[in-house]
Design a protein around this motif. Structure first.
Motif, short mmCIF file in Angstrom:
data_model
loop_
_atom_site.label_atom_id
_atom_site.label_comp_id
_atom_site.label_asym_id
_atom_site.label_seq_id
_atom_site.Cartn_x
_atom_site.Cartn_y
_atom_site.Cartn_z
N ILE A 159 0.81 -1.21 0.00
CA ILE A 159 0.00 0.00 0.00
C ILE A 159 0.85 1.26 0.00
CG2 ILE A 159 -0.21 0.26 2.51
CD1 ILE A 159 -2.97 0.82 -0.11
N MET A 160 2.16 1.13 0.20
CA MET A 160 3.05 2.29 0.27
C MET A 160 3.93 2.40 -0.96
SD MET A 160 4.22 2.40 4.28
CE MET A 160 4.88 0.74 4.32
N ALA A 161 4.24 3.64 -1.34
CA ALA A 161 5.19 3.87 -2.42
C ALA A 161 6.58 3.47 -1.94
CB ALA A 161 5.18 5.33 -2.83
N PRO A 162 7.47 3.04 -2.84
CA PRO A 162 8.82 2.62 -2.42
C PRO A 162 9.57 3.70 -1.64
CG PRO A 162 8.40 1.95 -4.67
CD PRO A 162 7.25 2.84 -4.28
N HIS A 183 12.60 6.83 6.05
CA HIS A 183 12.45 6.79 4.59
C HIS A 183 12.45 5.36 4.07
CE1 HIS A 183 13.27 11.17 3.93
NE2 HIS A 183 13.86 11.03 5.11
N GLY A 184 11.57 5.09 3.10
CA GLY A 184 11.56 3.81 2.41
C GLY A 184 10.51 2.85 2.92
N ALA A 185 9.83 2.17 1.99
CA ALA A 185 8.74 1.27 2.35
C ALA A 185 9.20 0.13 3.25
CB ALA A 185 8.09 0.71 1.08
N ASN A 217 -1.14 8.14 -6.99
CA ASN A 217 -1.17 6.95 -7.85
C ASN A 217 -1.55 5.68 -7.08
OD1 ASN A 217 -0.28 8.48 -10.13
ND2 ASN A 217 1.80 8.39 -9.31
N GLY A 218 -2.51 5.81 -6.18
CA GLY A 218 -3.03 4.66 -5.46
C GLY A 218 -2.17 4.15 -4.32
N ARG A 219 -1.09 4.88 -3.99
CA ARG A 219 -0.22 4.44 -2.89
C ARG A 219 0.09 5.62 -1.96
NH1 ARG A 219 4.49 0.21 -4.81
NH2 ARG A 219 3.11 -1.56 -5.25
N ILE A 220 0.47 5.26 -0.76
CA ILE A 220 0.80 6.28 0.24
C ILE A 220 2.24 6.73 0.06
CG2 ILE A 220 1.12 6.70 2.71
CD1 ILE A 220 -1.15 4.67 3.20
N THR A 221 2.42 8.05 -0.06
CA THR A 221 3.77 8.59 -0.24
C THR A 221 4.31 9.25 1.02
OG1 THR A 221 2.86 10.67 -1.09
CG2 THR A 221 3.44 8.96 -2.71
N ARG A 222 3.41 9.72 1.90
CA ARG A 222 3.85 10.31 3.17
C ARG A 222 2.85 9.93 4.26
NH1 ARG A 222 7.94 13.90 2.04
NH2 ARG A 222 8.04 14.83 4.11
#
Length: 286
Positions: free
Chosen positions: A190-193, A213-215, A260-265
């Protein structure tokens, strides 16, 4: 029955002060100070009460920023805005919802006090340059320059992707489900890389002192939390779908940015001093 203009415009004044300060508690103090000054004013000399009150609350908020800057110098770990429980219909006003989001309020912290005041009054509430100039004590020409600088500064730091309410809500629901399972692979999906996790415990609760930082790291950290004594609930915070977590060790408010459908923060506030407004929705308006 005649209603006092301060009462009529109280929600607007609170919203302005909150967006300028990022703190509901300080915004309420600013409103109290504004009310005391308003009570001593000769109303017969005030031709536009709304404009007068906006100027007054702006000046009081600018005065308050000096106290806040000193307070934050000694703050433990990352500082995040105070989250507010809101009604879902706040999201109907897209610009208002975006302006009070935790993400936007965090970005607004990178502006100077005058820049922030000008941006809030002009770009969010659409006050004329002349009224903004009176509120911040500058010329209309200077305000126009400040507004351009603020817009440029924020544009370089904001997400350029506008997500629909339904998509944001769906991603939050998937995130809640992943938190319930506690499986690293579910969380990473569910998270962005390059997701960034920012926590605010204020030294009162256990929280990462710096952004993570980082999934992989974020998922591992979240998977390691105790779920046996906690309750995770989807709520509306600051005009967007978000998460409230209640546990024996306290509670937390979690807001996310979706692209884009994912969590970035991920913004997680567990400082108990900032979690006093999660039971009654705040009345925000433009």
């Amino acid at each position: 029955m005649i209603v006092d203009p301060f009462v009529t415009h109280r929600s607007l004044l609170f919203t302005i002060a909150y967006e300028m300060l990022g703190s509901a508690a300080d915004a309420e103090d600013v409103l109290q100070e504004t009310w005391l000054r308003w009570a001593d004013v000769d109303r017969s000399q005030v031709h536009e009460p709304r404009a007068y009150l906006v100027r007054a609350v702006t000046r009081q908020a600018l005065n308050r920023t000096r106290t806040l800057s000193r307070r934050r110098e000694d703050y433990v770990g990352e500082w995040l805005p105070e989250p507010l429980l809101t009604h879902p219909d706040v999201a109907d006003d897209v610009e208002l919802a975006e302006s009070v989001s935790i993400a936007m309020l965090t970005v607004l912290e990178t502006l100077g006090p005058a820049e922030r005041a000008v941006f809030v009054l002009r770009e969010v509430f659409d006050f004329p340059y002349e009224e903004v100039a009176e509120a911040v004590g500058k010329t209309p020409a200077a305000v126009r320059q400040i507004a351009r600088r603020a817009r440029s500064h924020l544009a370089a730091r904001q997400s350029r992707v506008r997500v629909s309410r339904s998509e944001h809500k769906a991603v939050v629901a998937r995130f809640v489900a992943a938190l319930h399972t506690g499986r690293i692979e579910d969380l990473m999906e569910i998270m962005a890389p390059d997701v960034v996790f920012i926590a605010d415990g204020g030294g009162f609760s256990r929280a990462a002192l710096a952004p993570v930082h980082g999934a992989g790291l974020v998922a591992t950290m979240l998977a390691g939390t105790d779920r046996t004594t906690s309750k995770t609930t989807a709520v509306w915070l600051n005009g967007a779908p978000a998460i409230r977590i209640d546990s024996d060790g306290g509670r937390a408010a979690v807001s996310v940015v979706v692209e884009n459908g994912r969590i970035t923060r991920i913004y997680a506030t567990s400082n108990p001093q900032k979690l006093t407004r999660l039971d009654k929705p705040a009345d925000l308006t433009r």
